[in-house]
Design a protein around this motif. Structure first.
Motif, mmCIF file in Angstrom:
data_model
loop_
_atom_site.group_PDB
_atom_site.id
_atom_site.type_symbol
_atom_site.label_atom_id
_atom_site.label_comp_id
_atom_site.label_asym_id
_atom_site.label_seq_id
_atom_site.Cartn_x
_atom_site.Cartn_y
_atom_site.Cartn_z
ATOM 1 N N LYS A 111 21.380 64.905 17.003
ATOM 2 C CA LYS A 111 22.612 64.159 17.272
ATOM 3 C C LYS A 111 23.840 64.856 16.685
ATOM 4 O O LYS A 111 24.917 64.864 17.287
ATOM 5 C CB LYS A 111 22.503 62.737 16.714
ATOM 6 C CG LYS A 111 23.710 61.858 17.035
ATOM 7 C CD LYS A 111 23.467 60.408 16.681
ATOM 8 C CE LYS A 111 24.709 59.557 16.909
ATOM 9 N NZ LYS A 111 25.216 59.644 18.292
ATOM 10 N N ASP A 112 23.670 65.457 15.514
ATOM 11 C CA ASP A 112 24.786 66.131 14.863
ATOM 12 C C ASP A 112 25.322 67.279 15.705
ATOM 13 O O ASP A 112 26.496 67.646 15.614
ATOM 14 C CB ASP A 112 24.339 66.639 13.490
ATOM 15 C CG ASP A 112 25.508 67.126 12.650
ATOM 16 O OD1 ASP A 112 26.530 66.413 12.588
ATOM 17 O OD2 ASP A 112 25.408 68.217 12.051
ATOM 18 N N ASN A 113 24.450 67.840 16.538
ATOM 19 C CA ASN A 113 24.864 68.946 17.400
ATOM 20 C C ASN A 113 25.093 68.516 18.838
ATOM 21 O O ASN A 113 25.331 69.352 19.705
ATOM 22 C CB ASN A 113 23.792 70.044 17.373
ATOM 23 C CG ASN A 113 23.736 70.771 16.044
ATOM 24 O OD1 ASN A 113 24.512 71.680 15.797
ATOM 25 N ND2 ASN A 113 22.825 70.351 15.176
ATOM 26 N N ASN A 114 25.030 67.222 19.084
ATOM 27 C CA ASN A 114 25.133 66.714 20.445
ATOM 28 C C ASN A 114 26.395 65.887 20.674
ATOM 29 O O ASN A 114 26.969 65.908 21.759
ATOM 30 C CB ASN A 114 23.910 65.864 20.775
ATOM 31 C CG ASN A 114 23.876 65.406 22.211
ATOM 32 O OD1 ASN A 114 23.825 66.231 23.119
ATOM 33 N ND2 ASN A 114 23.911 64.097 22.426
ATOM 34 N N ASP A 115 26.806 65.122 19.666
ATOM 35 C CA ASP A 115 28.029 64.325 19.820
ATOM 36 C C ASP A 115 28.641 64.082 18.449
ATOM 37 O O ASP A 115 28.227 64.679 17.448
ATOM 38 C CB ASP A 115 27.744 62.997 20.546
ATOM 39 C CG ASP A 115 26.794 62.101 19.771
ATOM 40 O OD1 ASP A 115 26.489 62.412 18.602
ATOM 41 O OD2 ASP A 115 26.358 61.088 20.333
ATOM 42 N N SER A 116 29.651 63.244 18.416
ATOM 43 C CA SER A 116 30.339 62.959 17.158
ATOM 44 C C SER A 116 30.274 61.468 16.870
ATOM 45 O O SER A 116 29.719 60.696 17.639
ATOM 46 C CB SER A 116 31.810 63.408 17.242
ATOM 47 O OG SER A 116 32.461 62.787 18.331
ATOM 48 N N GLY A 117 30.869 61.047 15.747
ATOM 49 C CA GLY A 117 30.819 59.648 15.340
ATOM 50 C C GLY A 117 31.614 58.734 16.260
ATOM 51 O O GLY A 117 32.527 59.177 16.969
ATOM 52 N N GLN A 118 31.261 57.463 16.264
ATOM 53 C CA GLN A 118 31.944 56.474 17.087
ATOM 54 C C GLN A 118 33.319 56.149 16.493
ATOM 55 O O GLN A 118 33.548 56.292 15.292
ATOM 56 C CB GLN A 118 31.074 55.211 17.191
ATOM 57 C CG GLN A 118 31.563 54.120 18.105
ATOM 58 C CD GLN A 118 31.844 54.599 19.507
ATOM 59 O OE1 GLN A 118 32.917 55.128 19.777
ATOM 60 N NE2 GLN A 118 30.883 54.418 20.410
#
Length: 246
Positions: free
Chosen positions: A113-120
């Motif tokens: 997830k850290d390399n796929n998207d960012s925080g909401q």
């Protein structure tokens, strides 16, 4: 629920992940503690990771209580559970959720997830915090869905559908009729779903993966219980002039 014993030795050796979804979409089925216990033993014996999708876990009614896969002994050693605020707190589209359970699996997911998207968006996260601090929101929502299911089941049974009220979720899974008396024949659930939307302006989702079924939902907009009854009466009226053959 899946028949884990039916898998061959070759299939078990090849498998790396068992994905469970209860309360289930589309059927509304709920799992039992006994099934989860079998699943944990299965994962241990075959070195398989279990991912339990519990997005609908809080939406139970009629005596059914929320049941977490992780509440079973040994579950945290073999799997994780995913929860979403979309269903229980009406935050669909805001994409706010959390994962918990086995530490190594969570770390692996976090790396992807850290390399796929960012925080909401931060205000959405704060709204989520408020929701989790007020579980009575989900209780109120569950009561609403239970009431609507009662109405929908009554309407569909009056039209010949052999339906049963689910114990959780906002979906109602129903067998599609084979034809209409002195009318069209339906070769699939998709055929029948198309008929409902074009001829009766009733929206459903077809499922032809394991027989011909359609999925109703009780998430329609209504201001109060009185409007819910009026909407259901309208559905009953639209179906009153046809006789379904199952």
């Amino acid at each position: 629920m899946p028949d884990l014993a039916s898998l061959t030795a070759a299939q078990r050796r090849k498998a790396k992940l068992l994905y469970l979804n209860y309360p289930n979409n589309p059927t509304g089925a709920t799992a039992t503690r006994e099934f989860y216990e079998k699943a944990v033993r299965f994962a241990y014996d075959n070195e398989i990771i279990i991912v339990s999708d519990a997005a609908y876990a809080a939406l139970t009614f009629d005596g059914e209580t929320p049941l977490s896969f992780l509440s079973v002994a040994g579950a945290k050693d073999v799997g994780v559970e995913i929860h979403s605020l979309s269903k229980a707190y009406n935050m669909t589209g805001w994409r706010l959720a959390f994962i918990c359970g086995n530490e190594l699996v969570v770390k692996g997911f976090a790396a992807v997830k850290d390399n796929n998207d960012s925080g909401q968006f931060a205000p959405i996260q704060k709204a989520g915090v408020y929701c989790l601090q007020h579980p009575e929101i989900s209780v109120k929502t569950s009561l609403k869905y239970s009431r609507r299911h009662d109405l929908l089941v009554e309407v569909l049974r009056s039209s010949g559908f052999p339906v049963t009220k689910p114990k959780a979720s906002f979906y109602l899974y129903a067998a599609a009729p084979r034809r209409i008396k002195n009318g069209p024949v339906f070769h699939s659930a998709e055929d029948f779903s198309e008929y409902l939307i074009t001829e009766k302006l009733i929206s459903t989702v077809p499922w032809d993966d394991a027989g011909a079924y359609i999925r109703f939902s009780v998430t329609f907009p209504a201001r109060d219980a009185a409007e819910e009854r009026r909407l259901m009466a309208e559905i009953k009226h639209r179906l009153a002039d046809v006789e379904f053959i199952f």
